[in-house]
Motif scaffolding. Structure first.
Motif, PDB file in Angstrom:
ATOM      1  N   GLU A  22       7.542  -1.870  -6.860  1.00  0.00           N
ATOM      2  CA  GLU A  22       7.638  -3.530  -7.040  1.00  0.00           C
ATOM      3  C   GLU A  22       6.860  -3.068  -5.320  1.00  0.00           C
ATOM      4  N   GLU A  23       6.876  -2.359  -4.792  1.00  0.00           N
ATOM      5  CA  GLU A  23       7.027  -2.480  -3.840  1.00  0.00           C
ATOM      6  C   GLU A  23       5.841  -2.250  -3.584  1.00  0.00           C
ATOM      7  N   LYS A  26       3.373  -4.926  -4.029  1.00  0.00           N
ATOM      8  CA  LYS A  26       3.030  -6.098  -3.129  1.00  0.00           C
ATOM      9  C   LYS A  26       2.434  -5.661  -1.928  1.00  0.00           C
ATOM     10  N   ASN A  29      -0.863  -6.411  -2.959  1.00  0.00           N
ATOM     11  CA  ASN A  29      -1.857  -7.516  -3.322  1.00  0.00           C
ATOM     12  C   ASN A  29      -2.071  -7.769  -1.903  1.00  0.00           C
ATOM     13  N   ARG A  45      -2.943  -0.792  -7.364  1.00  0.00           N
ATOM     14  CA  ARG A  45      -1.893  -2.678  -8.049  1.00  0.00           C
ATOM     15  C   ARG A  45      -2.242  -2.166  -9.801  1.00  0.00           C
TER      16      ARG A  45
END
Length: 657
Positions: A22-23, A26, A29, A45
Motif C-alpha cells: 500500500e505504501e 501511494k 501515485n 504502480r
C-alpha cells in the motif's frame, strides 16, 4: 520538486517488503501526479496493484501507460490477464518473450486452459535448468505434481512417466507435494495410498510454525474435503460423516472448493424424502466468476448431479430436453464420459425413470434418432440384460460396432475399439457362453491399438492372456508381441514378464531363458500350500447363495422333524367298526377284494369247482377248435364248445303253476 518524490520512491523500493504494498502504491501515485510519464513509477504502480490482487486495476494502469509501458511490463500484463481469466490474451503475450518468468506464466496459462500436456512439458524444461529464483525448485516440484494429477484425472495417465507416478522422498517433506501426490493416486484409483498421503499432508500442514492458526485452517480445509471424498469412495461412511461434521463449508476459502465440498456433502448424505430441499441446498452454492471456474471433469460431474436432482424432483421433460440439446452439440460417436452420461440421463428422462420392458418400450424409439449415441446404446444393452435377453443386447452392440468398423473416419475407429466397449462385448459373450468370439475380438482390438501411440495396457494384457489359452503357435507369437510391448513401457512389470515367458516357453525358450530369474520361484509360491490338507478337503464347490442355503436348511429341518414325529393314529368311530372287531388283531390285507378274488377262496361243491375251472381270470382263454399241446408230447386234446345250453333240462310248463 519532482526529484524528492522520486528519491523517496527509490528508497522505498530498496527497503520494500511484502507488507508495504500500500505504501509503494501511494508513493508511486504521488510521483505520477507530478510526472505522468515516469515509467519507473508506472511500473511500480502495476506491480503494487498485482501484489494487492487488484488485477483489473493493474490492466487499466497498463492501458493508461501506453505501448511503451506494455512492452516493458509483458510479464506483469500476461500475469494480470491470466488472473482475470483472459487466457487467450495471456497465451499470446507469453510467446513474445524468452524470460524465465514468462515460462512460468505460460505453464500456469496452459494449466488453467486444461492443456496439461503442454504445462507438463514447460515444467519439465524449467526443471532441466537451474534458475536464479530462490525456492523455485520446490515450486516446480509442486506444480509438476499438480499437472501430473490433472493428467490422471483427464484419463491421460499414460503421458505421466512411470518414475513420477510413485511419490519420492522429497514429495513427502512438504504438505503441498504430499497433497498433489495423493491426488495423483486417487485419480489412478489407488484410494488407500491416497488416504495415507492425505493424512501425511494434513499432519505436515498442522505442524508448520510459520503459518498462523487462520492460515493453517485455510490450508487444511481443502485437504479434509478430499479426505471425506476418499472415505466415501472407499465405503467408510462413518469416517466420512465424522469429517463432514468437522468441515464448516462457509469457512472454505476458495469458492470452487466450497462448491465441491457442498456437493460431496449432499452426495454422501442419507437419501432424503424431499428432493426439493436437496435442490434448494444445491442451488445455494456460490456463483463462480470466470477466473474461478472448475476444471471440465469437475464441472461435468456437477452438471450431471444437477440433472440427477431434477430427475428425483420429477422434472423429466426438462431433463430430456436439455440433455438432448447438449448431446446434439457434441460430435458423434464419442466415448466422452460426460456425453455418454448425458445419453443415460436423457434416456431416464424420456422413460420417466422406468426400467425393464416398460422403459425399453419408451427408449427404443430414441435409437432411430441417435443411432450412434454410445450412452443410449449402453442403457438399452443393460435393460436387455436385466430383462433376461442377452442375445438381443449382443446383437445390438455388434451391429453398432460393425457400423463403426465400416466407417472411413479414424475417430470412429477409435470408438469402435474403445476398451470399455470391448469389455462390454466380451462380458456379453461370456454371459452367453461364447468363447471363440472373445479371443477374436480382443485380438482385433489389441492389433489396432498397437499401431497407435496411445494404447491401453489393460486391453493388451487381456488380449495377451486370452491368446495364451490357444495352442496355435501364431496366437502365442502375437501374445508374446503384446507382452513385449507392455514391457517396453515398464521393464519391471512382472505380469508382462510372466506373459512373455508363457508365450515363448513352448516355441522359443532360449529367447526368454534369461527372464526366468526375474519370476518368483515355484517353490516359494507353493511354500505355504499344504497338499495333504487340500486333498483331505476334497473338490471345492461354488458357494450357495444365502437364500438357497436358508431354504435348504428349512427343508432339511422340516424333513427331520417329520421323521422324528410319530405317525398320527387315526381314530375310527365305533359305529363304523365291525361287530367282531378286535383291537390287537391284524387286519386282512385282502379284505377290500371280492370274495372270489381272495387267495383264501375255495369253491364248494361240484358246481362251484366247475365254475372256478371255467373262470378265465389269470388263465388261458380256450377258443373253439383250439388245440392245446400237453407237456411231454402226450398228443393233443380237441376242445369244442357244446351247441346250446341246458339241453338236458326239462322244459317247464307254460302258464301259472
Amino acid at each position: 520538486m519532482a526529484s524528492n518524490p522520486i528519491a523517496a520512491l527509490s528508497s522505498l523500493l530498496k527497503a520494500a517488503s511484502i507488507d508495504d504494498d500500500e505504501e509503494l502504491l501511494k508513493a508511486a501515485n504521488a510521483v505520477l501526479k507530478s510526472s505522468k510519464n515516469n515509467f519507473d513509477a508506472l511500473h511500480t504502480r502495476v506491480v503494487a496493484l498485482l501484489k494487492l490482487d487488484r488485477f483489473e486495476d493493474a490492466l487499466r494502469a497498463l492501458d493508461d501507460g501506453g505501448d511503451k509501458l506494455a512492452e516493458r511490463c509483458i510479464l506483469e500484463k500476461a500475469y494480470a490477464h491470466y488472473k482475470v481469466g483472459q487466457l487467450e490474451e495471456a497465451r499470446i503475450l507469453v510467446t513474445k518473450g524468452g524470460m524465465r518468468g514468462l515460462s512460468h506464466v505460460a505453464a500456469q496459462v496452459a494449466y488453467r486452459a486444461e492443456r496439461f500436456e503442454d504445462a507438463a512439458k514447460i515444467y519439465e524444461e524449467l526443471s532441466a535448468t537451474e534458475g536464479p529464483i530462490d525456492g523455485e525448485e520446490n515450486d516446480l516440484r509442486i506444480n509438476s505434481a499438480a499437472t501430473d494429477a490433472q493428467l490422471e484425472w483427464q484419463g491421460d495417465g499414460e503421458k505421466v512417466g512411470q518414475d513420477r507416478k510413485k511419490p519420492s522422498r522429497e514429495d513427502l517433506e512438504a504438505f503441498e507435494t504430499s497433497y498433489n501426490a495423493a491426488c495423483g493416486c486417487i485419480a489412478r484409483g489407488d484410494l488407500n495410498a491416497g488416504r495415507v498421503l492425505l493424512k501425511r499432508a494434513r499432519d505436515l500442514c498442522e505442524a508448520l510454525d510459520e503459518l498462523s492458526y487462520k492460515e493453517k485452517h485455510a490450508e487444511v480445509l481443502p485437504i479434509m474435503v478430499q479426505q471425506a471424498y476418499v472415505f466415501t469412495k472407499m465405503g467408510k461412511l462413518a469416517e466420512a460423516e465424522a469429517l463432514e461434521k468437522m468441515i464448516n463449508i462457509a469457512d472454505v476459502p476458495e469458492p470452487p472448493t466450497k462448491v465441491i465440498a457442498q456437493n460431496n456433502s449432499l452426495a454422501a448424505a442419507p437419501k432424503t424424502d424431499n428432493p426439493f430441499l436437496t435442490e434448494r441446498i444445491f442451488d445455494s452454492a456460490p456463483t463462480l466468476t470466470h477466473g474461478e471456474k472448475h476444471f471440465e471433469h469437475q464441472a461435468s460431474i456437477l452438471r450431471r448431479n444437477r440433472y440427477a436432482i431434477d430427475l428425483q424432483s420429477m422434472k423429466y421433460s426438462g431433463v430430456a430436453y436439455h440433455t438432448a440439446c447438449a448431446i446434439a452439440k457434441s460430435p458423434k460417436p464419442t466415448i466422452s464420459p460426460f456425453v455418454g452420461t448425458l445419453g443415460v440421463l436423457n434416456a431416464a428422462g424420456t422413460a420417466k425413470c422406468e426400467s425393464g420392458k416398460a422403459g425399453l418400450k419408451q427408449i427404443l424409439p430414441l435409437l432411430e434418432k441417435r443411432p450412434n449415441d454410445v450412452g443410449l446404446i449402453l442403457v438399452i444393452v443393460q435393460l436387455y440384460v436385466l430383462t433376461n435377453n442377452p442375445a438381443q443386447a449382443t446383437e445390438l452392440l455388434e451391429t453398432f460396432l460393425r457400423r463403426l468398423e465400416e466407417s472411413t473416419t479414424s475417430t470412429d475407429h477409435d470408438v469402435r475399439f474403445a476398451p470399455g466397449l470391448i469389455a462390454v462385448l466380451v462380458s456379453l459373450y461370456r454371459l452367453s457362453g461364447r468363447k471363440a468370439p472373445i479371443k477374436q475380438e480382443l485380438g482385433k482390438a489389441a492389433s489396432y491399438w498397437r499401431r497407435k501411440s496411445k494404447s491401453s495396457p489393460t486391453l493388451l494384457l487381456s488380449a495377451g492372456t486370452s491368446l495364451l489359452e490357444s495352442s496355435d503357435a501364431r496366437d502365442l507369437r502375437v501374445a508374446g508381441e503384446m507382452f513385449t510391448s507392455l514391457r517396453s513401457k515398464d521393464p519391471n512389470d512382472r505380469t508382462a514378464i510372466a506373459g512373455c515367458v508363457a508365450s515363448y516357453a513352448t516355441t522359443d525358450l532360449p529367447k526368454v531363458a534369461s527372464e526366468l530369474d526375474k519370476l518368483t520361484l515355484v517353490s516359494r509360491l507353493i511354500s505355504g500350500v499344504d497338499a495333504a490338507a487340500l486333498e483331505d478337503a476334497g473338490v471345492p464347490y461354488l458357494p450357495t447363495p444365502p437364500a438357497q442355503v436358508a431354504s435348504k436348511k428349512r427343508a432339511a429341518e422340516s424333513s427331520e422333524k417329520e421323521k422324528e414325529k410319530p405317525a398320527k393314529v387315526r381314530k375310527i368311530r365305533k359305529s363304523k367298526m365291525p361287530k367282531d372287531f378286535e383291537e390287537d388283531r391284524k387286519m386282512d390285507p385282502e379284505r377290500w377284494l371280492p370274495l372270489r378274488d381272495r387267495s383264501t377262496y375255495r369253491p364248494k361243491g361240484k358246481k362251484g369247482k366247475k365254475k372256478a375251472a371255467d373262470l378265465t381270470q389269470g388263465g388261458v382263454v380256450k377258443e373253439e377248435g383250439e388245440s392245446l399241446e400237453l407237456a411231454g408230447g402226450a398228443g393233443t386234446v380237441k376242445v369244442e364248445k357244446s351247441a346250446g345250453g341246458g339241453g338236458n333240462k326239462k322244459k317247464g310248463k307254460k302258464g301259472k303253476k
